[in-house]
Design a protein around this motif. Structure first.
Motif, PDB file in Angstrom:
ATOM      1  N   ASP A  64       0.959  -1.131   0.092  1.00  0.00           N
ATOM      2  CA  ASP A  64      -0.181  -0.185   0.048  1.00  0.00           C
ATOM      3  C   ASP A  64       0.944   1.192   0.059  1.00  0.00           C
ATOM      4  O   ASP A  64       2.143   1.165  -0.066  1.00  0.00           O
ATOM      5  CB  ASP A  64      -0.884   0.167   1.177  1.00  0.00           C
ATOM      6  CG  ASP A  64      -0.354  -0.032   2.586  1.00  0.00           C
ATOM      7  OD1 ASP A  64       0.904   0.289   2.670  1.00  0.00           O
ATOM      8  OD2 ASP A  64      -1.213  -0.278   3.383  1.00  0.00           O
ATOM      9  N   ASN A  65       0.495   2.514  -0.046  1.00  0.00           N
ATOM     10  CA  ASN A  65       1.245   3.583  -0.116  1.00  0.00           C
ATOM     11  C   ASN A  65       1.990   3.769  -1.227  1.00  0.00           C
ATOM     12  O   ASN A  65       3.348   4.185  -1.053  1.00  0.00           O
ATOM     13  CB  ASN A  65       1.965   3.824   1.466  1.00  0.00           C
ATOM     14  CG  ASN A  65       1.118   3.805   2.543  1.00  0.00           C
ATOM     15  OD1 ASN A  65       0.647   5.240   2.392  1.00  0.00           O
ATOM     16  ND2 ASN A  65       0.282   3.062   3.315  1.00  0.00           N
ATOM     17  N   THR A  66       1.490   3.097  -2.217  1.00  0.00           N
ATOM     18  CA  THR A  66       2.586   2.755  -3.555  1.00  0.00           C
ATOM     19  C   THR A  66       2.621   4.309  -4.299  1.00  0.00           C
ATOM     20  O   THR A  66       1.355   5.123  -4.171  1.00  0.00           O
ATOM     21  CB  THR A  66       1.912   1.900  -4.565  1.00  0.00           C
ATOM     22  OG1 THR A  66       0.714   1.937  -4.569  1.00  0.00           O
ATOM     23  CG2 THR A  66       2.452   0.570  -3.829  1.00  0.00           C
TER      24      THR A  66
ATOM     25  N   GLY B 144       6.507   1.355  -2.426  1.00  0.00           N
ATOM     26  CA  GLY B 144       5.449   1.183  -1.735  1.00  0.00           C
ATOM     27  C   GLY B 144       5.743   0.335  -0.310  1.00  0.00           C
ATOM     28  O   GLY B 144       6.814   0.085  -0.057  1.00  0.00           O
ATOM     29  N   TYR B 145       4.811   0.517   0.668  1.00  0.00           N
ATOM     30  CA  TYR B 145       5.033  -0.152   1.788  1.00  0.00           C
ATOM     31  C   TYR B 145       4.409  -1.640   2.224  1.00  0.00           C
ATOM     32  O   TYR B 145       3.037  -1.820   1.644  1.00  0.00           O
ATOM     33  CB  TYR B 145       4.387   0.573   3.088  1.00  0.00           C
ATOM     34  CG  TYR B 145       4.524   0.346   4.363  1.00  0.00           C
ATOM     35  CD1 TYR B 145       5.645   0.438   4.933  1.00  0.00           C
ATOM     36  CD2 TYR B 145       3.625  -0.539   5.246  1.00  0.00           C
ATOM     37  CE1 TYR B 145       6.172   0.020   6.331  1.00  0.00           C
ATOM     38  CE2 TYR B 145       4.006  -1.108   6.406  1.00  0.00           C
ATOM     39  CZ  TYR B 145       5.223  -0.725   6.905  1.00  0.00           C
ATOM     40  OH  TYR B 145       5.491  -0.874   8.232  1.00  0.00           O
TER      41      TYR B 145
ATOM     42  N   TRP C  70       9.485  -0.767   3.531  1.00  0.00           N
ATOM     43  CA  TRP C  70       9.247  -0.236   2.219  1.00  0.00           C
ATOM     44  C   TRP C  70      10.078  -0.873   1.210  1.00  0.00           C
ATOM     45  O   TRP C  70      11.316  -1.349   1.461  1.00  0.00           O
ATOM     46  CB  TRP C  70       9.873   1.312   2.505  1.00  0.00           C
ATOM     47  CG  TRP C  70       8.988   2.148   3.305  1.00  0.00           C
ATOM     48  CD1 TRP C  70       9.129   2.565   4.467  1.00  0.00           C
ATOM     49  CD2 TRP C  70       7.768   2.776   2.765  1.00  0.00           C
ATOM     50  NE1 TRP C  70       8.053   3.411   4.789  1.00  0.00           N
ATOM     51  CE2 TRP C  70       7.224   3.587   3.830  1.00  0.00           C
ATOM     52  CE3 TRP C  70       6.904   2.902   1.427  1.00  0.00           C
ATOM     53  CZ2 TRP C  70       6.240   4.404   3.924  1.00  0.00           C
ATOM     54  CZ3 TRP C  70       6.105   3.765   1.195  1.00  0.00           C
ATOM     55  CH2 TRP C  70       5.475   4.289   2.464  1.00  0.00           C
ATOM     56  N   GLU C  71       9.352  -1.086  -0.012  1.00  0.00           N
ATOM     57  CA  GLU C  71      10.252  -1.827  -0.983  1.00  0.00           C
ATOM     58  C   GLU C  71      10.109  -0.729  -2.340  1.00  0.00           C
ATOM     59  O   GLU C  71       9.299   0.071  -2.323  1.00  0.00           O
ATOM     60  CB  GLU C  71       9.212  -3.114  -1.433  1.00  0.00           C
ATOM     61  CG  GLU C  71       9.192  -3.929  -0.336  1.00  0.00           C
ATOM     62  CD  GLU C  71       8.406  -5.256  -0.674  1.00  0.00           C
ATOM     63  OE1 GLU C  71       8.005  -5.439  -1.793  1.00  0.00           O
ATOM     64  OE2 GLU C  71       8.498  -6.134   0.258  1.00  0.00           O
ATOM     65  N   LYS C  72      11.134  -1.048  -3.016  1.00  0.00           N
ATOM     66  CA  LYS C  72      11.198  -0.149  -4.521  1.00  0.00           C
ATOM     67  C   LYS C  72      11.641  -1.014  -5.395  1.00  0.00           C
ATOM     68  O   LYS C  72      12.112  -2.113  -5.406  1.00  0.00           O
ATOM     69  CB  LYS C  72      12.097   1.079  -4.118  1.00  0.00           C
ATOM     70  CG  LYS C  72      13.489   0.552  -4.162  1.00  0.00           C
ATOM     71  CD  LYS C  72      14.548   1.518  -4.055  1.00  0.00           C
ATOM     72  CE  LYS C  72      15.975   1.368  -4.260  1.00  0.00           C
ATOM     73  NZ  LYS C  72      16.497   1.440  -5.562  1.00  0.00           N
ATOM     74  N   ALA C  73      11.201  -0.358  -6.759  1.00  0.00           N
ATOM     75  CA  ALA C  73      11.727  -1.061  -8.060  1.00  0.00           C
ATOM     76  C   ALA C  73      12.057   0.051  -8.878  1.00  0.00           C
ATOM     77  O   ALA C  73      11.426   0.810  -9.130  1.00  0.00           O
ATOM     78  CB  ALA C  73      10.556  -2.074  -8.577  1.00  0.00           C
ATOM     79  N   ASP C  74      13.193  -0.328  -9.682  1.00  0.00           N
ATOM     80  CA  ASP C  74      13.809   0.702 -10.462  1.00  0.00           C
ATOM     81  C   ASP C  74      13.466   0.119 -11.875  1.00  0.00           C
ATOM     82  O   ASP C  74      13.576  -0.973 -12.135  1.00  0.00           O
ATOM     83  CB  ASP C  74      15.229   0.935 -10.368  1.00  0.00           C
ATOM     84  CG  ASP C  74      15.546   1.662  -9.093  1.00  0.00           C
ATOM     85  OD1 ASP C  74      15.292   2.816  -8.912  1.00  0.00           O
ATOM     86  OD2 ASP C  74      16.104   1.030  -8.281  1.00  0.00           O
TER      87      ASP C  74
END
Length: 190
Positions: A62-64, A82-83, A90-94
């Motif tokens: 969520d919180n994306t 997003g969380y 927290w996670e991320k994708a480049d």
């Protein structure tokens, strides 16, 4: 007889390879029409995910948000984050998005995994670049984005109508919770 079997096998293999390439090149649902007179510079910056179809890369998030900026070649550098509420992190994708044709048409392809690209099509957007409806490569990918963490009811209703006319089952949309303010990846990306 042996040669006929060999030719049949080769034809089968060639048709299979062509079918695989044709399915990979599918970049949007048939009725989805990307926005024209698109100005990528106005599209840059931060967008919050208001709703989406759930899929494995965003599962339990969520919180994306999505952040876009240009590289020197005019491609769009993407940072999605997003969380993960199950892992409490927290996670991320480049990623990298490239226009599939004329840069005044909002038809792009995006990759988060090297040479593998998928469709990213802005199919509806307000004149002020505050709200956007995004179609993926087929009817399994749909997003509603906004510059703020909420969206007006009239914009929401319009986007749902557009999506339904294309063939999307909008009952599948997940309405994303946007209640956190501590995203470590969120920054001004213009």
């Amino acid at each position: 007889m042996k040669n006929a079997h060999r030719i049949t096998t080769y034809l089968f293999l060639i048709s299979t390879v062509l079918a695989v390439f044709a399915s990979c090149s599918s970049s949007k649902p048939e009725k989805a029409i990307p926005v024209t007179n698109f100005d990528v510079n106005r599209y840059l910056g931060t967008w919050y995910e208001i709703a989406r179809f759930d899929f494995r890369f965003e599962k339990d998030l969520d919180n994306t948000s999505a952040q876009y900026k240009l590289d020197d070649a005019g491609n769009v550098i993407v940072l999605n984050s997003g969380y993960n509420y199950k892992k409490n992190t927290w996670e991320k994708a480049d990623g990298l998005a490239k226009f599939r044709g004329d840069k005044s048409t909002a038809a792009l392809k995006v990759s988060f995994f090297g040479p593998f690209y998928s469709g990213y099509n802005v199919i509806s957007m307000d004149d002020n670049y505050q709200y956007a409806l995004i179609a993926g490569k087929n009817l399994d990918y749909l997003w509603i984005l906004a510059r703020e963490k909420t969206i007006p009811d009239d914009v929401k209703a319009n986007f749902l109508k557009v999506a339904q006319e294309i063939g999307y089952d909008t009952n599948r949309l997940i309405w994303v919770k946007q209640d956190r303010t501590n995203n470590p990846y969120l920054q001004d990306r213009k």
